[in-house]
Motif scaffolding. Sequence first.
Motif, PDB file in Angstrom:
ATOM      1  N   ILE A 113      -4.116   8.149  -0.972  1.00 55.98           N
ATOM      2  CA  ILE A 113      -3.832   9.577  -0.911  1.00 55.98           C
ATOM      3  C   ILE A 113      -4.643  10.178   0.225  1.00 55.98           C
ATOM      4  O   ILE A 113      -5.868  10.019   0.273  1.00 55.98           O
ATOM      5  CB  ILE A 113      -4.203  10.288  -2.234  1.00 55.98           C
ATOM      6  N   VAL A 114      -3.968  10.877   1.143  1.00 62.04           N
ATOM      7  CA  VAL A 114      -4.662  11.482   2.279  1.00 62.04           C
ATOM      8  C   VAL A 114      -4.444  12.989   2.229  1.00 62.04           C
ATOM      9  O   VAL A 114      -3.335  13.484   2.431  1.00 62.04           O
ATOM     10  CB  VAL A 114      -4.159  10.927   3.624  1.00 62.04           C
ATOM     11  N   ASP A 115      -5.519  13.718   1.957  1.00 67.49           N
ATOM     12  CA  ASP A 115      -5.495  15.176   1.883  1.00 67.49           C
ATOM     13  C   ASP A 115      -5.650  15.722   3.298  1.00 67.49           C
ATOM     14  O   ASP A 115      -6.687  15.518   3.941  1.00 67.49           O
ATOM     15  CB  ASP A 115      -6.640  15.666   0.990  1.00 67.49           C
ATOM     16  N   ASP A 116      -4.642  16.437   3.770  1.00 69.36           N
ATOM     17  CA  ASP A 116      -4.609  16.876   5.157  1.00 69.36           C
ATOM     18  C   ASP A 116      -5.236  18.268   5.311  1.00 69.36           C
ATOM     19  O   ASP A 116      -4.557  19.248   5.631  1.00 69.36           O
ATOM     20  CB  ASP A 116      -3.156  16.883   5.653  1.00 69.36           C
ATOM     21  N   SER A 155       0.862  -1.171   0.000  1.00 67.51           N
ATOM     22  CA  SER A 155       0.000   0.000   0.000  1.00 67.51           C
ATOM     23  C   SER A 155       0.903   1.227   0.000  1.00 67.51           C
ATOM     24  O   SER A 155       1.737   1.391   0.901  1.00 67.51           O
ATOM     25  CB  SER A 155      -0.910   0.040   1.236  1.00 67.51           C
ATOM     26  N   VAL A 156       0.755   2.059  -1.012  1.00 66.41           N
ATOM     27  CA  VAL A 156       1.531   3.299  -1.106  1.00 66.41           C
ATOM     28  C   VAL A 156       0.767   4.396  -0.375  1.00 66.41           C
ATOM     29  O   VAL A 156      -0.405   4.643  -0.671  1.00 66.41           O
ATOM     30  CB  VAL A 156       1.766   3.684  -2.578  1.00 66.41           C
ATOM     31  N   ILE A 157       1.421   5.048   0.572  1.00 66.61           N
ATOM     32  CA  ILE A 157       0.794   6.062   1.417  1.00 66.61           C
ATOM     33  C   ILE A 157       1.392   7.426   1.085  1.00 66.61           C
ATOM     34  O   ILE A 157       2.615   7.611   1.157  1.00 66.61           O
ATOM     35  CB  ILE A 157       1.008   5.773   2.915  1.00 66.61           C
ATOM     36  N   VAL A 158       0.529   8.398   0.738  1.00 67.94           N
ATOM     37  CA  VAL A 158       1.014   9.730   0.371  1.00 67.94           C
ATOM     38  C   VAL A 158       0.202  10.794   1.112  1.00 67.94           C
ATOM     39  O   VAL A 158      -0.992  10.970   0.841  1.00 67.94           O
ATOM     40  CB  VAL A 158       0.910   9.977  -1.143  1.00 67.94           C
ATOM     41  N   PRO A 159       0.814  11.514   2.068  1.00 69.51           N
ATOM     42  CA  PRO A 159       0.141  12.659   2.684  1.00 69.51           C
ATOM     43  C   PRO A 159       0.259  13.881   1.773  1.00 69.51           C
ATOM     44  O   PRO A 159       1.302  14.082   1.135  1.00 69.51           O
ATOM     45  CB  PRO A 159       0.927  12.865   3.981  1.00 69.51           C
ATOM     46  N   VAL A 160      -0.786  14.680   1.704  1.00 66.92           N
ATOM     47  CA  VAL A 160      -0.797  15.830   0.790  1.00 66.92           C
ATOM     48  C   VAL A 160      -1.351  17.057   1.504  1.00 66.92           C
ATOM     49  O   VAL A 160      -2.322  16.951   2.260  1.00 66.92           O
ATOM     50  CB  VAL A 160      -1.668  15.550  -0.460  1.00 66.92           C
ATOM     51  N   TYR A 161      -0.731  18.200   1.219  1.00 69.07           N
ATOM     52  CA  TYR A 161      -1.273  19.464   1.717  1.00 69.07           C
ATOM     53  C   TYR A 161      -1.079  20.531   0.644  1.00 69.07           C
ATOM     54  O   TYR A 161       0.041  20.994   0.402  1.00 69.07           O
ATOM     55  CB  TYR A 161      -0.594  19.887   3.018  1.00 69.07           C
ATOM     56  N   ASN A 162      -2.172  20.878  -0.033  1.00 72.95           N
ATOM     57  CA  ASN A 162      -2.165  21.945  -1.060  1.00 72.95           C
ATOM     58  C   ASN A 162      -1.142  21.701  -2.169  1.00 72.95           C
ATOM     59  O   ASN A 162      -0.478  22.640  -2.606  1.00 72.95           O
ATOM     60  CB  ASN A 162      -1.904  23.308  -0.406  1.00 72.95           C
ATOM     61  N   ARG A 163      -1.033  20.475  -2.654  1.00 68.61           N
ATOM     62  CA  ARG A 163      -0.060  20.175  -3.703  1.00 68.61           C
ATOM     63  C   ARG A 163      -0.674  19.304  -4.814  1.00 68.61           C
ATOM     64  O   ARG A 163      -0.179  18.215  -5.097  1.00 68.61           O
ATOM     65  CB  ARG A 163       1.143  19.449  -3.107  1.00 68.61           C
ATOM     66  N   PRO A 164      -1.759  19.736  -5.450  1.00 67.87           N
ATOM     67  CA  PRO A 164      -2.385  18.893  -6.479  1.00 67.87           C
ATOM     68  C   PRO A 164      -1.467  18.621  -7.671  1.00 67.87           C
ATOM     69  O   PRO A 164      -1.506  17.524  -8.242  1.00 67.87           O
ATOM     70  CB  PRO A 164      -3.625  19.699  -6.890  1.00 67.87           C
ATOM     71  N   ASP A 165      -0.642  19.577  -8.063  1.00 70.24           N
ATOM     72  CA  ASP A 165       0.254  19.358  -9.203  1.00 70.24           C
ATOM     73  C   ASP A 165       1.309  18.311  -8.874  1.00 70.24           C
ATOM     74  O   ASP A 165       1.657  17.480  -9.725  1.00 70.24           O
ATOM     75  CB  ASP A 165       0.936  20.672  -9.603  1.00 70.24           C
ATOM     76  N   GLU A 166       1.826  18.341  -7.647  1.00 69.33           N
ATOM     77  CA  GLU A 166       2.786  17.321  -7.233  1.00 69.33           C
ATOM     78  C   GLU A 166       2.138  15.941  -7.251  1.00 69.33           C
ATOM     79  O   GLU A 166       2.746  14.968  -7.724  1.00 69.33           O
ATOM     80  CB  GLU A 166       3.299  17.621  -5.822  1.00 69.33           C
ATOM     81  N   VAL A 167       0.928  15.856  -6.743  1.00 69.26           N
ATOM     82  CA  VAL A 167       0.235  14.567  -6.695  1.00 69.26           C
ATOM     83  C   VAL A 167       0.029  14.023  -8.106  1.00 69.26           C
ATOM     84  O   VAL A 167       0.183  12.818  -8.349  1.00 69.26           O
ATOM     85  CB  VAL A 167      -1.113  14.700  -5.966  1.00 69.26           C
ATOM     86  N   ARG A 168      -0.300  14.895  -9.042  1.00 65.87           N
ATOM     87  CA  ARG A 168      -0.495  14.446 -10.425  1.00 65.87           C
ATOM     88  C   ARG A 168       0.780  13.801 -10.979  1.00 65.87           C
ATOM     89  O   ARG A 168       0.726  12.735 -11.591  1.00 65.87           O
ATOM     90  CB  ARG A 168      -0.897  15.637 -11.301  1.00 65.87           C
ATOM     91  N   GLU A 169       1.927  14.419 -10.749  1.00 61.44           N
ATOM     92  CA  GLU A 169       3.186  13.866 -11.246  1.00 61.44           C
ATOM     93  C   GLU A 169       3.520  12.550 -10.556  1.00 61.44           C
ATOM     94  O   GLU A 169       4.004  11.608 -11.199  1.00 61.44           O
ATOM     95  CB  GLU A 169       4.320  14.872 -11.034  1.00 61.44           C
ATOM     96  N   LEU A 170       3.267  12.471  -9.256  1.00 64.19           N
ATOM     97  CA  LEU A 170       3.531  11.227  -8.537  1.00 64.19           C
ATOM     98  C   LEU A 170       2.620  10.109  -9.013  1.00 64.19           C
ATOM     99  O   LEU A 170       3.066   8.980  -9.257  1.00 64.19           O
ATOM    100  CB  LEU A 170       3.361  11.456  -7.028  1.00 64.19           C
ATOM    101  N   LEU A 171       1.331  10.408  -9.167  1.00 67.06           N
ATOM    102  CA  LEU A 171       0.392   9.391  -9.628  1.00 67.06           C
ATOM    103  C   LEU A 171       0.723   8.935 -11.052  1.00 67.06           C
ATOM    104  O   LEU A 171       0.563   7.755 -11.394  1.00 67.06           O
ATOM    105  CB  LEU A 171      -1.039   9.925  -9.560  1.00 67.06           C
TER     106      LEU A 171
END
Length: 331
Positions: A40-43, A9-25
């Motif tokens: 993906i957990v949006d904090d 299970s890949v765990i990714v915390p995120v805070y105001n970074r939708p562009d970063e998440v797109r590149e990672l995904l």
Amino acid sequence: MSDMNVEFSVIVPVYNRPDEVRELLESLSNQTDSGFETVIVDDGSSVPCREVCRRFEDRLRLKYFFKPNSGRSDTRNFGMTHASGNYFIVFDSDCILPPHYIATVRRNLLNDYTDCYGGPDCADASFSGLQKAVNYAMTSFFTTGGIRGGTRRTEKFSPRSFNMGLSKEVFLKTGGYKNMIGEDIDLSIRIKSAGYRTTLFKDAYVFHKRRMSFGKFFRQVNTFGKGRILLHYIHKGSLKTVHLLPAFFVVGHILLFALSLVFLNLWFLFPLGCYVLLLFTDSLLKNGNLRVAAASVIAAYIQLTGYGLGLMEEFIFRKASKKTQEELYKG
């Protein structure tokens, strides 16, 4: 352990970074080994990444959660609590994976299973000059001594949470991350104290696309320096000579500059010139770019000075240490 019962299970915390998440995904969707889920957990973001995640639902086994803001440690723990796998891989949202990452981790675990691993970070050719310079400062043997993945003593390696894996058993045993500076090193220490093993997978690297200015970089490494002293007070014996080198670096520079002024002799600055030349040449050989090499010297000085000042400030005043210890152990 066989690959049939390793469920990632890949765990990714995120805070105001939708562009970063797109590149990672995007990089996750291009993995040669697709045997994993992504959590993906949006904090509590004011700019959520829900819509970005929806674009990848047909390419990844993806879970998206939105929760009130509580910090990266709680957010990682939340993700692991809601994951269905038995081995968790934790990334920062500004990481990009090479296509073979998951396959590499699976192969390493099959060959020599470990309860917790960490991997190094690298700069991709597409990164900006500043990003390459900061990467050099954070990973070079001549700046950090190889403790972030360049060391050969893998049994002494403390995984960092931008690229870290741990079993569900370890998570349940330790309780995961604590809300503190240096939370990933604290977790590594507690994992070892619980009788589990941590190691370095040198071939399980990520491209760490740090989005920062030199000013932000200074503030980050200054915090890291303070965190190292906090860890020392919580985990006696965790402070090693290599961790003190940035403080010696700062004091040494002050002393050499003072001597050059007192005796009006520039030869006292000769060692500093040699070190600058060493950094510049090493970065030039690695990055093949004069501007990146010059920026690497600046980044290296920021890294060492910021960390050293933070370490000395916290050692003297203990502002963060006292506050964090009270919060961790109150009651």
